[in-house]
Design a protein around this motif. Structure first.
Motif, mmCIF file in Angstrom:
data_model
loop_
_atom_site.group_PDB
_atom_site.id
_atom_site.type_symbol
_atom_site.label_atom_id
_atom_site.label_comp_id
_atom_site.label_asym_id
_atom_site.label_seq_id
_atom_site.Cartn_x
_atom_site.Cartn_y
_atom_site.Cartn_z
ATOM 1 N N PHE A 3 0.853 -1.212 0.077
ATOM 2 C CA PHE A 3 -0.063 -0.010 -0.155
ATOM 3 C C PHE A 3 0.968 1.151 0.044
ATOM 4 C CE2 PHE A 3 -3.869 2.299 0.814
ATOM 5 C CZ PHE A 3 -3.480 3.321 1.633
ATOM 6 N N GLY A 4 0.635 2.312 -1.051
ATOM 7 C CA GLY A 4 1.196 3.398 -0.859
ATOM 8 C C GLY A 4 2.522 3.347 -1.577
ATOM 9 N N GLU A 31 -2.980 9.880 -1.467
ATOM 10 C CA GLU A 31 -2.811 8.701 -0.595
ATOM 11 C C GLU A 31 -1.451 8.497 0.301
ATOM 12 O OE1 GLU A 31 -6.008 5.692 -2.849
ATOM 13 O OE2 GLU A 31 -4.258 4.892 -1.912
ATOM 14 N N ASP A 32 -0.488 8.706 -0.705
ATOM 15 C CA ASP A 32 0.840 8.891 -0.197
ATOM 16 C C ASP A 32 1.240 9.788 0.944
ATOM 17 O OD1 ASP A 32 2.740 6.886 -1.117
ATOM 18 O OD2 ASP A 32 3.880 8.294 -2.078
ATOM 19 N N LYS A 35 -0.314 8.656 4.091
ATOM 20 C CA LYS A 35 0.260 7.402 4.536
ATOM 21 C C LYS A 35 1.409 8.225 5.420
ATOM 22 C CE LYS A 35 3.599 4.509 3.186
ATOM 23 N NZ LYS A 35 4.542 4.287 2.338
ATOM 24 N N GLN A 36 2.144 9.336 4.770
ATOM 25 C CA GLN A 36 3.112 9.748 5.303
ATOM 26 C C GLN A 36 2.935 10.402 6.894
ATOM 27 O OE1 GLN A 36 6.585 9.276 4.781
ATOM 28 N NE2 GLN A 36 7.204 10.728 6.250
ATOM 29 N N LEU A 38 0.334 9.888 8.590
ATOM 30 C CA LEU A 38 0.053 8.803 9.987
ATOM 31 C C LEU A 38 1.475 8.216 10.288
ATOM 32 C CD1 LEU A 38 -2.915 6.776 8.269
ATOM 33 C CD2 LEU A 38 -2.941 8.235 10.084
ATOM 34 N N LYS A 39 2.492 8.102 9.350
ATOM 35 C CA LYS A 39 3.634 7.606 9.950
ATOM 36 C C LYS A 39 4.273 8.757 10.791
ATOM 37 C CE LYS A 39 7.725 5.787 7.813
ATOM 38 N NZ LYS A 39 8.626 5.749 6.505
ATOM 39 N N PHE B 3 1.619 -2.216 5.181
ATOM 40 C CA PHE B 3 0.941 -1.147 5.803
ATOM 41 C C PHE B 3 -0.434 -1.448 5.962
ATOM 42 C CE2 PHE B 3 0.463 3.253 6.739
ATOM 43 C CZ PHE B 3 -0.760 3.579 6.457
ATOM 44 N N GLY B 4 -0.986 -1.345 7.186
ATOM 45 C CA GLY B 4 -2.625 -1.386 7.259
ATOM 46 C C GLY B 4 -2.829 -2.763 7.936
ATOM 47 N N GLU B 31 -6.032 3.992 11.625
ATOM 48 C CA GLU B 31 -5.016 3.624 10.377
ATOM 49 C C GLU B 31 -5.923 3.017 9.546
ATOM 50 O OE1 GLU B 31 -0.728 4.706 12.067
ATOM 51 O OE2 GLU B 31 -1.116 3.356 10.466
ATOM 52 N N LYS B 35 -7.156 3.875 5.679
ATOM 53 C CA LYS B 35 -6.962 2.879 4.488
ATOM 54 C C LYS B 35 -8.075 2.341 3.778
ATOM 55 C CE LYS B 35 -5.415 -1.466 3.686
ATOM 56 N NZ LYS B 35 -5.444 -2.905 4.383
#
Lengths: 371, 371
Positions: A3-4, A31-32, A35-36, A38-39, B3-4, B31, B35
């Motif tokens: 994902f991502g 989306e990317d 994701k970042q 959340l990271k 991820f996820g 998260e 997703k």
């Protein structure tokens, strides 16, 4: 499932393409970035932290660069563009505003002024048209002139020169421009107009829930003068309150932090792509779409005068029930909008935003040809 | 990188644990839901579509079940809880409100009423305390009584019985309760009070940018009566406008669709866990944290009377600069809040929300013991 990675973000993997005029397709990097975010645990950081201030500053700087907003003009964040209609009237109009009405959204801006107890005159064009510059007659007592540059409900776009000419004619009045469904495409001169605004779920390809308000010093002065006269101009989202916190790269309330982060990042991506490229591609894609509509036996552009045809929201009359065409495209995973309000079944609306690639628009045009 | 999967969501993999009193830690399922929302292209759907209406309905139903809100009470969405202060005053107060003030946020609610041109009296308790029930003296002319049940700035919580007793004493006045940092923990009786509100970045463990407004019919009637008297009660976020769209499971503006989706899903997760379990765990974790504070040589609870100690926002005085303790915990990847405002360097604030697991709180208590 992985994902991502960029691969999963390509349009080929995306089941549906949303050409709806807002909410619309997400910009391909969203989306990317999410994701970042959340990271980096962005949703958990304090809105009073240095980390947030840095995101806020990045967002404002990127927006200013992308939209060529001069340094002395302010950018503030709200919950929606709908909120900004209310805030403009509260902060910038003591008694009277004047509205150019050419569709449902400009009508709603006018209505907002009435609901807030102001006198508000309007000049209305028939839907599908704009009030011509020479017909704009503004009462001497009006303090603010409201334009809706791009009517999302009709696809009628007021030429910028009309707006600038009006401001030149009435330099002492504030000019507010709704650019909800046209930025970042339109090259608005923020040195001429006084305030403009948009929401992020249209031209910026982001999840809804964030409004952006561009405001010059004259608007701030007007809000302060209303306060000094003893008027209530609201509470947490008054211009002085937004300015006070904005100077510290903060907001009065806990804002949509993730939304501001994503807007900062997407503006950065658009800057790397180049605003000129985005504008040229928008022109190209609009030409492809209008061509497809003009060629189609059952479609005609709702806005017949090409001088007023929006490049970002393309609206066509359909000879038969538009829902049939919409349904056929949906089966191809292409989602376009129906007509707005009473035009629901007799029109289609197609968004042409930076998130829509040339290839996607060409594919849509091909499908329209086959309808 | 994968991820996820649930594995990546465990606290062990999370670099930092946010015990800050809002924004705070994300609920552990967020998260995954985000997703899924991207996979389902939720940010691109229209806020006038059946798909959105179904998300809205799911969110309201789950909230009503989780918070035991009766069917006849309404739930609406705004941009923030800060906005709801403004909307309550605009919609429910013609001339005068009365405020119980016991910290920075209740003071801000009172100030909001003044900024909106209302007369607003208050009874203030010293910070760290609440106004005692027997000291509450409400002017006969006040139309609305504003409680801040859980003061996020001080950790002082007004016992629910005080609020209910006040309503019984003044049944004809509206009672508004700020439950921003206490829901879903507190078991509020929505049949007694008239309106309450919160934002999602605290007890619900969600990204900021969404306020939730719980409103009974009396508030709606009040708003309508103000309109009939010719008062302006706002534009898009008046109670009649919210109700009109809410009946269709819609919002007046394009809302934070992703936020409403995530709230629906997290409420579903909390329902599966069980509100009783969440409440018991909150009590247990609060006991662990107060114990750690009471045992520590340099810490004392700011709220000395345990009857008023918040279970969800735990505030302690520190004998020496609190930033040193905060920094030491940060080095262990545990983020707690500083004191609010003038207490910045002399207090710590620790959130105890459903997103904070028993294990995380026990680890924090262990670290506090070692400070």
């Amino acid at each position: 499932m992985t994902f991502g990675t960029l691969k999963t973000l390509s349009p080929i993997m995306t089941p549906k393409t949303f050409f709806t005029p807002g909410p619309s397709a997400l910009y391909f990097t969203v989306e990317d970035h999410m994701k970042q975010a959340l990271k980096e645990q962005i949703p958990s950081i304090s809105h009073r932290s240095k980390a947030f201030e840095s995101i806020y500053a990045e967002c404002v700087e990127n927006l200013k660069q992308l939209l060529q907003v001069p340094a002395h003009v302010h950018i503030f964040f709200t919950g929606s563009a709908t909120e900004i209609w209310e805030r403009i009237i509260q902060n910038c109009v003591e008694k009277e505003s004047y509205h150019l009405v050419n569709g449902a959204f400009s009508a709603r801006f006018h209505e907002t002024a009435l609901e807030l107890g102001r006198k508000a005159e309007k000049t209305a064009a028939p839907y599908g048209r704009c009030v011509k510059q020479e017909h704009i007659r503004i009462p001497e007592t009006a303090e603010l002139i409201a334009f809706t540059q791009n009517e999302t409900s009709t696809g009628a776009a007021q030429p910028l020169e009309d707006i600038y000419a009006t401001k030149r004619k009435y330099p002492e009045k504030l000019v507010a421009v709704d650019v909800v469904s046209t930025l970042p495409y339109i090259n608005l001169n923020h040195d001429i107009i006084d305030t403009s605004f948009f929401s992020v779920q249209k031209g910026f390809g982001l999840p809804a829930g964030l409004g952006v308000w561009i405001v010059n010093e004259k608007c701030i002065e007007k809000a302060k003068s209303l306060q000094e006269k003893g008027y209530s101009i609201g509470s947490y989202h008054t211009l002085p309150a937004l300015l006070d916190k904005g100077k510290k790269n903060q907001t009065p309330e806990t804002p949509n932090i993730l939304g501001i982060y994503l807007l900062a990042k997407v503006c950065g991506d658009m800057l790397r792509k180049g605003i000129d490229t985005i504008r040229k591609e928008t022109d190209y894609k609009a030409a492809v779409l209008y061509h497809a509509i003009n060629q189609h036996h059952a479609f005609t552009p709702f806005v017949s005068d090409s001088a007023y045809q929006s490049k970002t929201v393309i609206v066509a009359n359909t000879q038969t029930d538009s829902l049939e065409f919409i349904q056929k495209l949906k089966e191809k995973n292409m989602h376009i909008g129906s007509g707005y309000g009473s035009y629901k079944n007799s029109q289609i609306r197609i968004a042409n935003f930076p998130a829509h690639s040339k290839e996607q628009v060409e594919m849509l045009a091909d499908e329209i040809a086959g309808l």
